[in-house]
Structures are given as C-alpha cells and as structure tokens.
Design a protein around this motif. Structure first.
Motif, short mmCIF file in Angstrom:
data_model
loop_
_atom_site.label_atom_id
_atom_site.label_comp_id
_atom_site.label_asym_id
_atom_site.label_seq_id
_atom_site.Cartn_x
_atom_site.Cartn_y
_atom_site.Cartn_z
N ILE A 1 -0.14 -16.59 7.10
CA ILE A 1 0.47 -16.09 5.86
C ILE A 1 -0.57 -15.30 5.09
CG2 ILE A 1 1.40 -16.79 3.62
CD1 ILE A 1 2.62 -19.18 4.97
N THR A 2 -0.20 -14.09 4.62
CA THR A 2 -1.15 -13.30 3.86
C THR A 2 -0.96 -13.45 2.36
OG1 THR A 2 0.33 -11.45 4.26
CG2 THR A 2 -1.72 -11.51 5.53
N ASP A 3 0.28 -13.72 1.92
CA ASP A 3 0.50 -13.87 0.48
C ASP A 3 -0.32 -15.05 -0.03
OD1 ASP A 3 2.01 -15.35 -1.80
OD2 ASP A 3 2.72 -13.29 -1.89
N LEU A 4 -1.16 -14.78 -1.04
CA LEU A 4 -2.11 -15.80 -1.51
C LEU A 4 -1.46 -17.07 -2.03
CD1 LEU A 4 -4.97 -13.83 -3.26
CD2 LEU A 4 -5.11 -15.31 -1.26
N ALA B 1 10.37 -15.87 9.57
CA ALA B 1 10.14 -15.20 8.29
C ALA B 1 8.80 -14.49 8.28
CB ALA B 1 10.19 -16.23 7.16
N ILE B 2 7.80 -15.10 8.92
CA ILE B 2 6.47 -14.48 8.97
C ILE B 2 6.49 -13.21 9.80
CG2 ILE B 2 4.12 -14.79 9.87
CD1 ILE B 2 4.33 -17.70 8.93
N LYS B 3 7.24 -13.27 10.92
CA LYS B 3 7.32 -12.07 11.77
C LYS B 3 7.97 -10.93 10.99
CE LYS B 3 7.25 -13.43 16.60
NZ LYS B 3 7.62 -14.88 16.57
N ASN B 4 8.95 -11.28 10.14
CA ASN B 4 9.69 -10.26 9.40
C ASN B 4 9.05 -9.86 8.09
OD1 ASN B 4 11.94 -9.35 10.74
ND2 ASN B 4 13.10 -11.22 10.32
N LEU C 1 9.98 -9.54 1.89
CA LEU C 1 8.87 -10.21 1.23
C LEU C 1 8.96 -11.73 1.42
CD1 LEU C 1 6.65 -8.90 -0.33
CD2 LEU C 1 7.85 -9.42 -2.44
N ILE C 2 7.97 -12.28 2.11
CA ILE C 2 8.08 -13.69 2.48
C ILE C 2 8.03 -14.62 1.28
CG2 ILE C 2 5.61 -13.97 2.94
CD1 ILE C 2 6.34 -15.84 5.19
N VAL C 3 7.30 -14.25 0.23
CA VAL C 3 7.19 -15.16 -0.91
C VAL C 3 8.52 -15.25 -1.67
CG1 VAL C 3 6.44 -13.53 -2.65
CG2 VAL C 3 5.63 -15.87 -2.76
N GLU C 4 9.46 -14.33 -1.39
CA GLU C 4 10.77 -14.41 -2.05
C GLU C 4 11.86 -14.88 -1.09
OE1 GLU C 4 11.40 -10.57 -4.05
OE2 GLU C 4 11.04 -11.80 -5.83
N ASP C 5 11.48 -15.20 0.13
CA ASP C 5 12.46 -15.62 1.14
C ASP C 5 13.04 -16.99 0.76
OD1 ASP C 5 13.52 -16.95 3.49
OD2 ASP C 5 12.64 -15.35 4.67
#
Lengths: 316, 312
Positions: free
Chosen positions: A226-229, A180-183, A188-192
């Motif tokens: 992870i960049t999303d805070l 998920a992080i690679k993608n 959007l990872i926070v909605e995965d």
C-alpha cells in the motif's frame, strides 16, 4: 573540566531531546563572564554576531530551547493524565495540526487502531467532556481530503474483541484487498468502500488472519503493497503494532529532527509503557540491533532522559 | 411513561412454580403465562428466569420457545429477554431480513449509552460487531449511512452551536431540495452531530423554510438509501410520532405486520408506550388498544393488550 570539553558538554546539554539540567548547573552556573562569552562566540548556531557588537541569542533557537526545557514537564503531565484524557487531547491536537501538516493525522490512526475497543470508547467519552463534541463529528468536519472517510470510520469503531473468526471470510477479504490494490491506479484505494469496511469494522483477530492470508496470496505484506500513507499506517497499527511502534521510535529518536517529530517518543513511551513496551523493546532489538535504552541514552538528556528510561523499564 | 402494570412485591419462586405448572401436561396454559409475564418488569422477569433455572435446571426461555408458537411465541420470546439482548436479537433479525428501519431506530432513537449497550450485547451473542454485520449486508450509500449511524457515539450534552445549526440546516435544505443529495454531507451531519445539535438544526430549518425537515424529506424516492434517510430524520426529529406511524402502517397493512407491532409494543412498554398511545389516539381518533384488538387474534392479542396496560 577544561574549557573546550566544557564547551562541548554544554552544546550537548542543549541539543537532542530534553536538556541536561545537571551540566547546565555545574558548567554554566560556575563560569566567569569571559568563559560564557567564549561560549557565545564559539556557538554560531545559538548566537548571532549582532552589528552593534554583541553576541545575540538566535530567536528561533530560544523558541526551540523552550520546547526542550518543557519536554520533561510535558512527559510528566501526559504520564499522570488518565489514558482517556490523554488520547482525547492527542486527537484534538492532531486535528488542529493536521490542517497544515497532514502527517499529524497519523496520530489519529495510531490511537484509533492500537487502543482496545474499551480504551477507544473511553477516549471518545473523555472527548465529549473536554470538547462538547464527539470525535467523529470533529474528524468529519475538520478533515476534507481523501482521508476523511477512513479516519471517521476508524475513530468510530467498536470492534468485537474476541478470538472467534471465520477463516474463509478472512481469506476472501484478503483477496478483496489484493484486488483493490491492483486497481489502485484506477480507483483511489483510501476511498474504496470495501477496503474501509474491512479495515474499520472487522475484529483485530480477524484482520491478523487477513494479513496472513494476504501474504500467502501475494507474497508481500499488506502494508508493503500500500502506498497511501494513512492506509499503510492503519494496516501496520492494526496488524503489527509492535513493529509500527519500534520503527516509529527509531525514526524519531534522532538528534536532528524537527520539533513535531520530537513529540513522538514521549507519546509512544508514555502511552505504551504499561501496555506492550516489553514487546516493542524486543521488536526494536530484532529490527535494529541495539537496545532501545541505549538509543535513548544517545539522543536524550537530563530529567527527560531519566524519565523515559524509567518508563520503558516498567514491566521488565 | 410505561404502560405495563406490575406489582412491587412478587416472588420469583412462586412465579417460576406457576409457570412450570402451566407447562405441565398436554398443551400450555397460555393465560397463566400471559398473566404472570405480562405483569412483570424486566428486572423481575430476570429473577424469575434465575429461579426457574435453579428449581428445574432448565432455561425458561428455551422452554417457552418450545411450548408456545406463532406470533404469540415471538412476542413472549422477545419480552422475556433482557432489554439490550432483545435489541441485539432484533437488530440481527433485521439485518438478515433486510429491514433497515430497525437499525435506524436503534441508532437514532436510543441514547448513546443505550446504543452502546446494544452493541456490547451483540458482541456477546454473535461474536461479531453490529457494524461489521450491517456493513457486510449492505452496499453503496445505504451502507455508508447505516454503518455511520450505528458506529456513532454522540456527544450527549446540551451544548449547541447556533452558527453550525444555521450552516448545516442550509446544507440539509439544499440537499433535500436538489434531490441529488450531497450524500456525504448529509450522512456526516445526521450521523455525527449530537441530538441536541440536530434538534437545534431542525428547528432552524423549520424557522427558515416554514415546514419541518421531516415533511420536506417525504419525497417520492423509494430506493433504500432515501427511505433510510427519511426514517433517520423522522426518528431524530420526533421518535414518538415515528412509532405511531410504524404502528399505524403495521395495523393498516393487509394481514397486519405482526413483527412491527410486536417490536414497538415490546420495546417501548417499559419506556414511553403511554405517550405513544396518547399520540396514536390524537392522530388516528381511535385508541391503540382498539386498533390492535381489531387486527390481531388469540393469545397474541391478549398478550399485547396486557402490555398495553389493559385492566384485568
């Protein structure tokens, strides 16, 4: 004390976290009017030279000063409160503040992820009593951005607290997270959904194992990648809470920070004093060299300072 | 109201001894098993298990599992467990066999505290949380709906907000009418609002649109998500009517769906099975006991009839 030193002491008494009540009494309480005037003339950040020939208190400063005087009172009230009511009120406040300042939602992540299952449940009960709503319904209806799914899931969690876990499941879920992080640039990872499923339903033991496997797979720590805070805070709070709290204290125990940031030390110290303050102090020392109590001595004043020092000394 | 008939004075030791006697020798005296266990409240059954364990150093539950068989055994096994443990078992079985209804029932019909107790029992028995197992076995919108429903800890009070009832009835109506459901909003409303608020919203819906939301949501869509959604609405709106429908469908089905019949009767016998029976008669013109007797057999049938309150 000579006047220049007194001026310095008084300025100190008003800056930082809390106020130095003793200095205010012993210096300000004893000055002649001329000395006080010299003080007003010599502190342009507190007093403005008004056109009608007098030194006027800066309104904004007075407002900020009010917060500093109240810092001790707020800490005491929070400390005496039942932990459930504490967490419920902190979450409500975060929901209100978060509309304008998204960082406030970090408090919701902090509470949902660092409390035990029963503590979080207690907070949910208290919230029912205080606000006639459930936390999840308010989080779901107040928050509209990408964070909503994650936050609703986190505050609704009632995790298994035992130590049983399946290692291969943890390993495969670490791989799922890595994928998920690679993608993250495509989705959007926070909605995965898979990321949310893993982080909001698995037990803490299981997640610590996932954290470990992730490091083995990708070489870096999960939260670093992870960049999303909000997501970053989620992982830190779930997997390395002592590090999270130590870093938060270091970032917020500074003199020149805004009034919202200044609330963090009270919150962290009051809510963790009887839980894991010892471990947080150790981690703080490991990361930053000095001791937490020295840091508090540096930036805090008066009763507020003494109260914080007393709280962190509980339990050794 | 409950349907089972049980004495207030009883002796767990005597019951344990009688059961032991029923197990002795070839085969089992099922009549005794039915006539004792079918006439005991859950706290009494618990005491009988304890007495049996003390007297014979054996778990009564395991003994029953080995002595009995088929649908009868499944019914007695579920009956003898502690109610919250039973629900945890039913939930687990449902997840494994892909039966969404049970998960929806537990999360929408039970009170917040009852649902919590089931989740705790699930932790104890399976060393995992109910949420993580539901999440692991579902995907997409169905997962979002079921996990939200199961995770919720609804406000349990009577406070409602008329403005919210109005705006959320509209959201639900638009979603149902348009068929391209705004899934997020529907899930949010159904899984986080309190029961009182939802009833107020559903009433508002009926006032505004002439028909109950349950009726309107009976679409033709047969995918998992929509089915579960309809079940959730029905369970929240009118749980007793919902149970009547489950029983009717289970009995009507070719070969009868014994698992569903057992589930409803066993889980509601000490709660509101009497009301469900009355409603069943009203809606189907035939007493529930009669319908059950027609489509089930042997000891299983006898046991169910006793739970339904049959006079002996």
């Amino acid at each position: 004390m000579a006047l220049p030193q007194e001026l310095e002491a008084l300025t100190q008494a008003f800056s930082g976290h809390g106020v130095d009540e003793k200095s205010l009494i012993s210096i300000l309480g004893k000055w002649h009017p001329e000395e006080t005037k010299t003080f007003r003339k010599g502190t342009p950040h507190f007093f403005i030279d008004d056109e009608r020939q007098f030194e006027r208190w800066n309104d904004e400063r007075v407002r900020l000063l009010k917060h500093e005087f109240m810092r001790f009172k707020n800490a005491v009230v929070l400390w005496a409160m039942h932990p459930w009511e504490r967490d419920a009120r902190l979450i409500k406040e975060a929901l209100k503040k978060g509309a304008k300042r998204h960082e406030a939602y970090g408090v919701i992540v902090e509470i949902a992820c660092t409390r035990s299952s029963e503590e979080l449940l207690g907070a949910r009960r208290a919230y029912h009593s205080l606000f006639d709503h459930s936390i999840e319904e308010d989080v779901a209806s107040y928050i509209h951005g990408n964070d909503r799914k994650l936050l609703v899931a986190l505050v609704s969690a009632y995790r298994y607290e035992g130590s049983k876990l399946k290692d291969d499941t943890a390993k495969s879920e670490a791989k799922t997270l890595a994928g998920a992080i690679k993608n993250a640039d495509k989705k959007l990872i926070v909605e995965d959904d898979e990321v949310i499923r893993i982080l909001s339903t698995r037990s803490k033991h299981h997640l610590k194992s996932v954290y470990k496997h992730y490091k083995e797979i990708s070489g870096k720590h999960l939260d670093e990648d992870i960049t999303d805070l909000r997501l970053k805070e989620t992982v830190q709070c779930l997997c390395t809470p002592h590090t999270y709290f130590a870093k938060l204290l270091d970032a917020t125990l500074k003199i020149e920070v805004d009034k919202n940031t200044k609330k963090a030390p009270t919150r962290v110290i009051v809510t963790r004093a009887d839980v894991d303050m010892k471990e947080i102090k150790n981690e703080y020392h490991k990361l930053f060299g000095g001791s937490l109590s020295n840091k508090i001595e540096e930036v805090a004043n008066g009763n507020y300072k003494d109260f914080l020092l007393t709280l962190i000394a509980r339990g050794g | 109201m409950a349907t089972i008939v049980a004495p207030l004075n009883f002796s767990p030791v005597e019951d344990a001894e009688a059961l032991r006697k029923a197990f002795k020798g070839w085969g089992t005296d099922e009549k005794t098993v039915i006539s004792i266990l079918g006439h005991r409240y859950s706290y009494q059954r618990k005491q009988i298990r304890q007495a049996y364990e003390e007297l014979y150093q054996e778990d009564l539950v395991k003994r029953l599992e080995s002595e009995l068989s088929g649908d009868f055994e499944k019914a007695v096994y579920r009956w003898i467990l502690d109610p919250t443990d039973r629900d945890a078992v039913l939930a687990h079985v449902a997840i494994k066999s892909d039966n969404k209804d049970v998960i929806v029932e537990i999360s929408c019909i039970y009170s917040p505290e009852e649902l919590l107790a089931v989740k705790r029992a699930y932790h104890n028995r399976y060393k995992r949380s109910l949420e993580e197992d539901v999440a692991r076995h579902t995907t997409g919108d169905l997962r979002k709906l079921l996990v939200s429903l199961v995770s919720t800890f609804r406000y349990g009070g009577d406070e409602t907000n008329a403005r919210l009832a109005n705006s959320e009835a509209e959201i639900l109506h638009d979603a149902i009418k348009d068929k391209k459901l705004n899934h997020e909003e529907v899930i949010r409303i159904l899984s986080t609002r309190s029961k009182s608020q939802l009833i107020a919203t559903f009433n508002r819906y009926r006032d505004d649109h002439g028909s109950s939301i349950t009726k309107h949501s009976l679409g033709k869509s047969s995918d998992g998500f929509h089915k579960a959604l309809r079940t959730a609405i029905h369970c929240i709106d009118d749980p007793k009517k919902y149970y009547v429908k489950v029983l009717r469908n289970a009995i009507k089905k070719f070969g009868a769906d014994e698992d569903a019949i057992t589930r409803v009767i066993v889980t509601r016998a000490e709660k509101d099975l009497k009301d469900i029976k009355e409603l069943y008669l009203k809606r189907n013109s035939v007493p529930l006991e009669q319908a059950v007797a027609k489509d089930t057999h042997g000891d299983y049938k006898d046991f169910l009839l006793i739970l339904l309150g049959k006079d002996e």
